[in-house]
Enzyme design. Sequence first.
Site, PDB file in Angstrom:
ATOM      1  N   THR A  17      -3.123   7.412   0.604  1.00  0.00           N
ATOM      2  CA  THR A  17      -3.899   6.127   0.462  1.00  0.00           C
ATOM      3  C   THR A  17      -4.004   5.630   2.179  1.00  0.00           C
ATOM      4  OG1 THR A  17      -2.595   5.379  -1.471  1.00  0.00           O
ATOM      5  CG2 THR A  17      -3.583   3.757  -0.291  1.00  0.00           C
TER       6      THR A  17
ATOM      7  N   LYS B  76       9.995   0.316  -5.772  1.00  0.00           N
ATOM      8  CA  LYS B  76       8.427  -0.186  -5.900  1.00  0.00           C
ATOM      9  C   LYS B  76       8.530  -1.361  -6.884  1.00  0.00           C
ATOM     10  CE  LYS B  76       6.190   3.949  -4.344  1.00  0.00           C
ATOM     11  NZ  LYS B  76       4.897   4.550  -4.160  1.00  0.00           N
TER      12      LYS B  76
ATOM     13  N   SER C 152       0.836  -1.188   0.036  1.00  0.00           N
ATOM     14  CA  SER C 152       0.100   0.046   0.083  1.00  0.00           C
ATOM     15  C   SER C 152       0.799   1.311  -0.156  1.00  0.00           C
ATOM     16  CB  SER C 152      -0.832   0.057   1.135  1.00  0.00           C
ATOM     17  OG  SER C 152      -1.769   1.239   1.225  1.00  0.00           O
ATOM     18  N   ASP C 153       0.662   2.131  -0.865  1.00  0.00           N
ATOM     19  CA  ASP C 153       1.250   3.469  -0.988  1.00  0.00           C
ATOM     20  C   ASP C 153       0.668   4.076   0.393  1.00  0.00           C
ATOM     21  OD1 ASP C 153       2.875   5.586  -1.962  1.00  0.00           O
ATOM     22  OD2 ASP C 153       0.810   6.455  -2.582  1.00  0.00           O
ATOM     23  N   LYS C 154       1.796   4.728   0.981  1.00  0.00           N
ATOM     24  CA  LYS C 154       1.361   5.903   2.049  1.00  0.00           C
ATOM     25  C   LYS C 154       0.253   6.795   1.836  1.00  0.00           C
ATOM     26  CE  LYS C 154       4.215   8.323   4.143  1.00  0.00           C
ATOM     27  NZ  LYS C 154       3.369   9.477   4.585  1.00  0.00           N
TER      28      LYS C 154
END
Length: 825
Positions: free
Chosen positions: A328, A552, A323-325
């Site tokens: 998000t 990523k 999960s992108d921070k």
Amino acid sequence: MASNQPNTGAAPPTRDLDRVPLPQVLTALETSSEGLTAEQSRERLVRYGPNEIAEEHRNQLLVLASYFWGPISWMIEAALVLSLVVRHWADAAIIGVLLAMNAVVAFLEEHQAANAIAALKQRLATTARVRRDGAWTTVAVRELVPGDVIRVRLGDVAPADARLLEGASLQVDQSALTGESLPVSRTDGDVLYSGAVVVRGEADAVVHATGAASFYGRTTALVKTAGTVSHFQRAVLRIGHYLIVLALALVTLTVIVSVARGNPVLSVLEFALVVTIASVPVALPAVLSVTMAVGARHLARRQAVVSHLPAVEELGGIDVLCSDKTGTLTQNRLAVATPWTAPGIDPDNLLHAAALASRAEDQDTLDLAVLAAAPTPPPGLAVTEFVPFDPVSKRTQATVTGDPDTGSYQVSKGAPQVIAALCTTDSAAKDIDAVVEHFASRGYRSLGVARRDGPHGWQLLGVLPLADPPREDSAATVTAARRLGVDVKMVTGDQKAIGREIAHRIGLGEHILDATVLDPGQPDGAPADTEEVLAKRVEAADGFAQVFPEHKYRIVKLLQARGHIVGMTGDGVNDAPALKQADAGIAVAGATDAARAAADVVLLAPGLSVIVDAIRQAREIFARMTSYATYRIAETIRVLLLITLAIVAVDFFPVTPIMIVFLALLNDGAILSIAYDRVRGSNRPAAWDMRSVLTIATALGLMGVAETFLLFALADQVFGLSHDLIRTLIYLKLSVSGHLTIFVTRTRGPFWTRPAPAPILLGAVVGTQVIATLIAVYGILMTPLGWGWAGIVWIYALIWFLVEDRLKLAAHHWLGTHPAAARPA
């Protein structure tokens, strides 16, 4: 000597120009702060190519044709040709429609990478200020070359990768590029990435990377190369290969034995052709695609739009969610946390002073956060003079009038060390370094605030910690995901301390890995970990900090190498390659066009809670697909093995070609309704367990052959029925038992467990079997069976349906007590 042909793939003169000292950059690029001449720029444009992302244009007809190529496609196409040769028009039409539908669906999915690249290009600037021949001029961005000197100002989007020249001081927003939630400072020699937005200041910079060599170019290259073969596609191939090999082996054996016995060759070949057509999994890809398409519509009602159908199945199987921070897990806005106040200072007074030293019209991120946190100021106060933030002074200052006690005073906020330096006579200022260090350890950015009354010296009021706070639903979403067997890992471009604090607050854990460990060489010169060791470290981490797009992308690849089905959420340009590579790429609400185009699933509602609903829905869809796959394999075994054994063992053709056509049309046509069946998804990640599918299907198929042979023996030896009547009897038995099998395969437990079948599925089965019964009873293109024998067949099939259900339970029990040998990840 330069080539006269453009070379869009040429690299800059030396590598790593974003790391070496600025003087070396200028030397390597053979340029200076005065920029290039027009002649030099033309020569370099030929050498390095335009500063743009090159597009590959493929012949769309060839792309479409490629989807008619492959093992299953070849078998289906062979069946189509053979159907046309023997003039089985109905079969040919159905096979042609299914083949075309599969190709069109796949063709539409081909545009995902192209859409992502187009969205990346749209973000780039179109013109730039550049110094040529000693004068400033405006040129198209595509004409920039390494060595050009450009000027960027407030609001500009950086047109290429550049190094800032002397005297530069900027604040840039690169959250959509690196995931950093806060604007970052850039000064002499620092890198300005293409696509970053200047939010404060003005500076000159020397371009060192353009086109494919730039930050944007590397990101685009990753989007192009990213992608995996879905587990759905692999499962379809395995099922198809299993059925094709089985069909060819049994049909070949049947033909050889029949011809050896002197049966007419043409009749045997025609019969073999019809059996082959019926056994080839023509409808398998179509039924599974329809099942996913119906599921995708259900997901859309829950604000999750599916742009890549196999992702429906992958979404149900993910066991790791990256999960992108920023935006998000967090709100993508700065907020003031609990401040530190100097002795005797009230927190409200601290916030009042900070708010007076802020100005909303500047739209500064820090000012807006302070103004949002401050309580309503006392009446009568007015700011008569305001000095905005300056990169040199690193603070703002305001003169305030209307105070009933002092008349007027000054307030200032800015870098804590700068504010502390103002407060030379305040003993509290000596504590400021420890306070800032404490806040930094928790991932907070600090702002110092001070006040001066008239001739008195500056007094330190306190320090404001600022951070991007978690979304309200993030902690609950992480907990819900874990209940579904999904391990959530945070991926952020922010510093490790910020990542650790957010992870702690939402219950992720605090084992945050610095993404620099993913680089080929370590900063301290230590040798890099092996791929296996690195993959294990990535697997064990709760999150990753200071991440770039290449990181990523690699995180996803390493997790996939460990055998995980990986979901990736994101919203920025920097997420696009990883979204494309992930088994299920999920663009959250408000995502950039590039992220949406690269993703398989696009969320329309804010927050991550919708992902939990989407995963549950996807697992229900997966349950429907495995149910159909098991049914289809069992039916192929049942028909093929029955025909082969009957011909080889007793020289009896149990069904006629037209009966096989009826079976194929009625049963496969009606079974499309399984896409609407009521099911319960697993509480664990769903995965194609082919050992289980093939074992259950084979057991049910063999049971079907045994019970049909028993019916044949009873009809022939006990009741003395004619062979033509027996064929009709067997046809009805195969048709009824075949559709009853779907009620066995749709549940893991007894057939009456879980929700009742959906009305559309029940109606389709009942309707087609009524038609099959009428065909058999009244003898349409076969010997009439009569209602009496039809009733006996129904009772016989229902009794064996109960037996098959117990056999399924026994097979599941055997699988549970005899697990497959562990394979290396």
